[in-house]
Design a protein around this motif. Structure first.
Motif, short mmCIF file in Angstrom:
data_model
loop_
_atom_site.label_atom_id
_atom_site.label_comp_id
_atom_site.label_asym_id
_atom_site.label_seq_id
_atom_site.Cartn_x
_atom_site.Cartn_y
_atom_site.Cartn_z
N LEU A 580 0.84 -1.21 0.00
CA LEU A 580 0.00 0.00 0.00
C LEU A 580 0.86 1.25 0.00
N SER A 581 0.27 2.33 -0.52
CA SER A 581 0.90 3.65 -0.39
C SER A 581 -0.13 4.58 0.26
N LEU A 582 0.24 5.16 1.40
CA LEU A 582 -0.66 6.07 2.13
C LEU A 582 -0.19 7.49 1.84
N TYR A 583 -0.95 8.21 1.01
CA TYR A 583 -0.54 9.58 0.68
C TYR A 583 -1.67 10.55 1.01
N GLY A 584 -1.31 11.78 1.34
CA GLY A 584 -2.29 12.78 1.73
C GLY A 584 -1.67 13.89 2.57
N HIS A 585 -0.56 13.59 3.20
CA HIS A 585 0.13 14.63 3.99
C HIS A 585 0.83 15.62 3.07
N ARG A 608 1.39 19.34 10.77
CA ARG A 608 0.61 19.52 12.00
C ARG A 608 -0.62 18.61 12.10
N ASN A 609 -0.79 17.73 11.11
CA ASN A 609 -1.95 16.85 11.11
C ASN A 609 -1.58 15.42 11.49
N VAL A 610 -2.57 14.72 12.05
CA VAL A 610 -2.47 13.28 12.30
C VAL A 610 -3.55 12.61 11.46
N LYS A 611 -3.15 11.61 10.68
CA LYS A 611 -4.13 10.88 9.86
C LYS A 611 -4.24 9.45 10.38
N ILE A 612 -5.48 8.97 10.45
CA ILE A 612 -5.75 7.60 10.90
C ILE A 612 -6.20 6.78 9.68
N TRP A 613 -5.46 5.69 9.41
CA TRP A 613 -5.72 4.87 8.21
C TRP A 613 -6.08 3.45 8.62
N GLY A 614 -6.86 2.80 7.76
CA GLY A 614 -7.10 1.37 7.92
C GLY A 614 -5.98 0.62 7.24
N GLY A 618 -5.87 0.60 3.24
CA GLY A 618 -5.11 1.85 3.13
C GLY A 618 -5.99 3.07 2.98
N ASP A 619 -7.26 2.97 3.46
CA ASP A 619 -8.16 4.13 3.37
C ASP A 619 -7.98 5.03 4.59
N CYS A 620 -8.08 6.34 4.35
CA CYS A 620 -7.91 7.32 5.43
C CYS A 620 -9.25 7.46 6.16
N HIS A 621 -9.28 7.06 7.44
CA HIS A 621 -10.51 7.15 8.23
C HIS A 621 -10.80 8.60 8.64
N ARG A 622 -9.77 9.30 9.09
CA ARG A 622 -9.97 10.68 9.52
C ARG A 622 -8.63 11.42 9.56
#
Length: 938
Positions: A580-585, A608-614, A618-622
């Motif tokens: 998986l690749s978790l991108y968004g930051h 300054r953000n925290v991301k919570i992923w499954g 690899g989906d971003c929950h919040r």
């Protein structure tokens, strides 16, 4: 309504790993009768008192929230005044360790504190440019002096005269007459900020330190107030020294007199003493006798000077005259005495330089009666050093007496780790690795290392691994405290290390764009028969960007790798294939962690953000806005979906990854939090910050309800906003040099509200009593009057007595500000009650002070109110009579005490002589006995 989830609150346990903060100053304090042994230093919001001989912490003066910015011991040595970053001042008793008095007046950090020679008054200077004089005995503010245009750097009382001298970053030195509370002289001879001042030669000279290497010396002449009327003084009264008009550029004795008619002091520049340091003066001070002067810049050298007394100057001058006469005889010159004069360098002589091990932030001096100088230095790198200097030696050399270092690291702690049994804490910085006992918070091992970035305990807790900035993995044995092995793991910094779930190896990520897998192995040691632990490089994973963080999933199937391109790549551990690749930051992910069930991964970024992923798809929950600055560290609590984050905004926060809610903020650190570590059982959190402190937090049994927490946060925000509001204006007071000492705080508002509530209760009860009497008269019989529960709690007191009780509970330092906030509608009732109290003769001093202040601020409204004319007339009579009575009692008591003192002294003298006679008789008897024995032998 659904069930609310309960959380358990984490609370602070202790602050450790800190010897002293570099923000404040060090000061010798008298404990157990010894003045030159114990030193008080700031330690974040607390004050630590260290025994310099034993290297032990003997006392902790606990603060509340804000950092300590200045310390000043009282002349009697029993109290310590502590200034804080928020502008408050607390006076601690060194006997009990408790804060007896709190002063609130400044809006910014306290930068200078000074007691007068009796210890009855305290003057404070601040970054808000104000100077405030406080009455320590009455626990109240006297007045505020306004005049400086920038932060105040030093404040000095004059012993004999009621004068005050202040210096500031606005390049000015101001002289204040405290009788009339105005500035009567301003020295403008400095080209840049005045950083320090000190008195020399029994307050006949003033020495000032500025941004250059020159220490300017000024002669002080006290002019008599009654001048000879025939004396021509036209130019002097204008405040110009002779010749000032011709050359104002070079003349540094230029003085501005704002009130020429009240000129009390004349200052003239004598000369300068040159320092060796080229940068600005950081601290300039003398010892209590005024014989030793010392100063330092922003380097590691303390320059010590000796100030000669008048007798020593006279001797030196006579020697110089003799030499000049001899020289004149040889050269056949006449009258050589006229040309003989002592230079300033002869009067203020350089003794020696003390070279410290690091940059000096502050110092204090004590000259013992034997002539030995004791110096304590507070250094920038969390060290306290003390030196002894024998001044009677021909070439005085400073000898280091002690060094307090074991209590902390020299630089910021960049990595923390907990042992598997929750007992040991590992902290590593740029120069050393320390292991602490969690329960005692004592350092049990210190080992030298290179610049550490990541660390962990090897399973079994007998060894630790540290990853360094140079790319090495250092393996230490805790039992011996020695380095077992150093492996060249990466070509760049080792940013992250993670233990594999099967506990057989570790994985490391570095700045060389490589992830390396290591396995533990036992190898035969050449020096001993036994085998020792080592690590074997098994395989590598090459990537396109620098690796910032690596984490294993608990089932050992996946490996998450954070890269410099702001993404997190997840790989299969067995095949190293991409999953998986978790991108968004928007900025690189600096920290991340995977929950203990492997379902969630949380990533913290520099954006300054925290991301919570499954972790399954690899989906971003919040995405949560976590901190006001970069998120530096993130870790899940074991066996839960709760996690902690640490940020550069000096806060630690707890979050719920299921409900995406902020649970709690742990506030305590004053600067960036670099890292944290959770104990395996989740009961403890330890954190490290740029303020050099380590803090331990413990999970309590106290339940935490989110709604209540939000309400408390809102209350705290409201209290902060109250402190920032504009101060109330006093009617009839013109904005000038002076003002009220106090400031509006949430405490003063609460005190005013309590007074208002008490007056309202008094009004209600008096009205009820009138009605009750009317009912009784109408009924023709006595009906019991219902007692108010509040009055019953105070022992069935009258409503007027209850108002007095509430009034007495208002802190002395907050009285004026509380009365200033009080609306005028309550004042008429108060004045009538004051009249009643004064008739009874209770609390005369308190009531007179409050009465005079109310008359001052509400003068116009009181005088224009016809209803209050009789009240004021009565108050005038009763106040004068009661005050004169109190004065008579005081005078009588003083006379009685003086008589008793004389009687005791006379008795002591008699007994002293009687003791001496008895001893003399006994000696004579012994001598006679000895003589008889000698004669008998002969």
């Amino acid at each position: 309504m659904g069930l609310t989830r309960q959380y358990l609150r984490y609370g602070p346990v202790a602050l450790f790993g800190l010897v002293a903060s570099a923000k404040g100053n060090a000061a010798f304090v008298a404990l157990r009768g010894e003045r030159a042994r114990c030193v008080a230093v700031p330690a974040c919001e607390h004050v630590f008192v260290w025994d310099t001989r034993k290297g032990e912490k003997v006392l902790i003066l606990k603060g509340v929230k804000h950092e300590v910015s200045f310390l000043c011991p009282s002349p009697d040595g029993l109290h310590l005044a502590v200034g804080y970053e928020d502008g408050s001042i607390r006076v601690f008793s060194l006997l009990s360790g408790e804060a007896n008095i709190t002063f609130n007046g400044h809006k910014a950090a306290v930068t200078a504190l000074q007691y007068d020679h009796l210890g009855g008054r305290l003057v404070s200077g601040s970054k808000d440019t104000d100077v405030i004089v406080w009455d320590v005995i009455n626990e109240s503010g006297l007045y505020r002096l306004k005049g400086h245009k920038d932060a105040v750097t030093q404040v000095l009382f004059l012993k004999e005269k009621n004068l005050l001298v202040t210096s500031g970053k606005d390049t000015l030195v101001k002289w204040w007459d405290l009788d009339s509370q105005h500035c009567f002289k301003t020295l403008v001879g400095h080209r840049s900020e005045v950083w320090g001042m000190a008195w020399l030669s029994e307050e006949k000279r003033l020495i000032t330190g500025s941004a250059d290497s020159e220490l300017r010396v000024w002669d002080i002449t006290y002019i008599q107030e009654a001048k000879d009327p025939d004396e021509p003084d036209s130019k002097k009264s204008k405040g110009f020294s002779p010749g000032a008009e011709e050359n104002t550029e070079e003349d540094e004795t230029l003085e501005l007199d704002e009130h020429p008619e009240e000129r009390l002091v004349k200052c003239s520049k004598v000369g300068s003493i040159m320092r060796e340091g080229r940068d600005r003066v950081v601290t300039l001070a003398t010892d209590r006798t005024g014989r030793i002067l010392a100063c330092h810049g922003s380097d590691a050298v303390l320059e010590v000077f000796s100030v000669l007394s008048e007798k020593e100057i006279q001797k030196k001058l006579e020697k110089k005259v003799k030499k000049a006469k001899k020289k004149a005889k040889r050269n056949s010159e006449e009258e050589p005495e006229k040309s003989v004069e002592l230079d300033l360098q002869d009067e203020i002589q350089r003794v020696t330089n003390i070279k410290a091990s690091s940059k000096i932030k502050s110092f204090d001096l004590i000259l013992s009666p034997k002539g030995e100088l004791k110096v304590v230095l507070l250094l920038q790198n969390n060290i306290i050093e003390s030196y002894n200097l024998n001044l009677s030696a021909q070439v005085p050399q400073a000898v280091r007496a002690s060094r307090i270092t074991i209590g902390g690291h020299r630089s910021d702690v960049r990595t923390l780790a907990f042992s598997s049994d929750n007992i040991a804490i590992l902290s590593a910085a740029a120069e050393s690795v320390k292991v602490w006992n969690r329960s005692t918070l004592q350092c049990i091992r210190t080992m030298d290392c290179e610049y550490a970035l990541c660390s962990l305990f090897v399973p079994g807790d007998r060894q630790v691994i540290v990853g360094t900035k140079t790319g090495k993995l250092q393996l230490y044995d805790l039992a011996s405290g020695s380095l077992i092995e150093a492996l060249n793991a990466h070509d760049g910094a080792v940013w992250s290390i993670a233990l594999s779930p099967d506990q057989r190896g570790v994985v490391t990520g570095g700045a060389d764009k490589c992830v390396k897998f290591w396995e533990f192995e036992l190898v035969k040691d050449e020096s001993s028969i036994e085998k020792r632990l080592s690590m074997k490089h098994v395989r590598s994973l090459q990537l396109d960007e620098d690796v910032l963080c690596v984490r294993y999933s608990p089932n050992h199937k996946l490996l998450a790798v954070s890269l410099l391109d702001c993404t997190v790549k997840v790989f299969y551990v067995d095949t190293l294939k991409f999953f998986l690749s978790l991108y968004g930051h928007k900025l690189p992910v600096l920290c991340m962690d995977i929950s203990s069930d492997g379902a969630l991964i949380a990533t913290g970024s520099a954006d300054r953000n925290v991301k919570i992923w499954g972790l399954d798809f690899g989906d971003c929950h919040r995405s949560l806005f976590a901190h006001d600055d970069s998120v530096m560290y993130l870790q899940f609590v074991a066996k839960s979906h709760l996690f902690f984050t640490a940020g550069k905004d000096s806060k630690i926060k707890q979050w719920d990854a299921d409900k995406f809610e902020h649970i709690q903020t742990l506030e305590g650190h004053h600067q960036e939090v670099w890292c944290l570590a959770l104990s395996p059982n989740g009961d403890y959190v330890v954190s490290a910050s740029h303020d050099k402190s380590l803090r331990l937090w413990e999970r309590t049994r106290e339940p935490l309800v989110l709604e209540e927490e939000k309400e408390m946060q809102q209350e705290a925000e409201y209290e902060e906003s109250v402190a920032k509001e504009e101060q109330p204006v006093v009617a009839g007071e013109t904005p000038g040099e002076t003002g009220l000492a106090g400031k509006k705080t949430i405490e003063t508002i609460r005190a005013a509200e309590q007074i208002m509530e008490a007056i309202e209760l008094y009004r209600e009860e008096t009205a009820k009593l009138k009605d009750h009497k009317a009912i009784c008269r109408a009924a023709g019989k006595k009906i019991p009057f219902p007692v108010n529960p509040i009055l019953a709690a105070y022992g069935n007191i009258t409503p007027s007595a209850y108002v007095l009780e509430v009034f007495k509970k208002v802190k002395s330092s907050e009285l004026e500000e509380s009365l200033l906030v009080l609306p005028f509608s309550y004042v008429p009732d108060l004045l009538q009650l004051f009249n009643e109290y004064l008739h009874l003769g209770s609390e005369v001093e308190l009531l007179s002070r409050a009465l005079l202040f109310l008359l001052k601020i509400h003068f116009g409204q009181i005088t224009s109110n016809q209803m209050l004319v009789t009240v004021i007339e009565n108050l005038k009579k009763t106040t004068i009579s009661r005050v004169s009575e109190a004065r008579d009692v005081l005078g009588f008591n003083m006379a009685g005490l003086q008589y008793l003192k004389r009687e005791i002294e006379a008795k002591d003298e008699v007994t002293f002589f009687a003791d001496a006679t008895d001893r003399f008789e006994e000696k004579r008897r012994k001598r006679k006995k000895k003589e008889k024995m000698v004669l008998a032998m002969l």
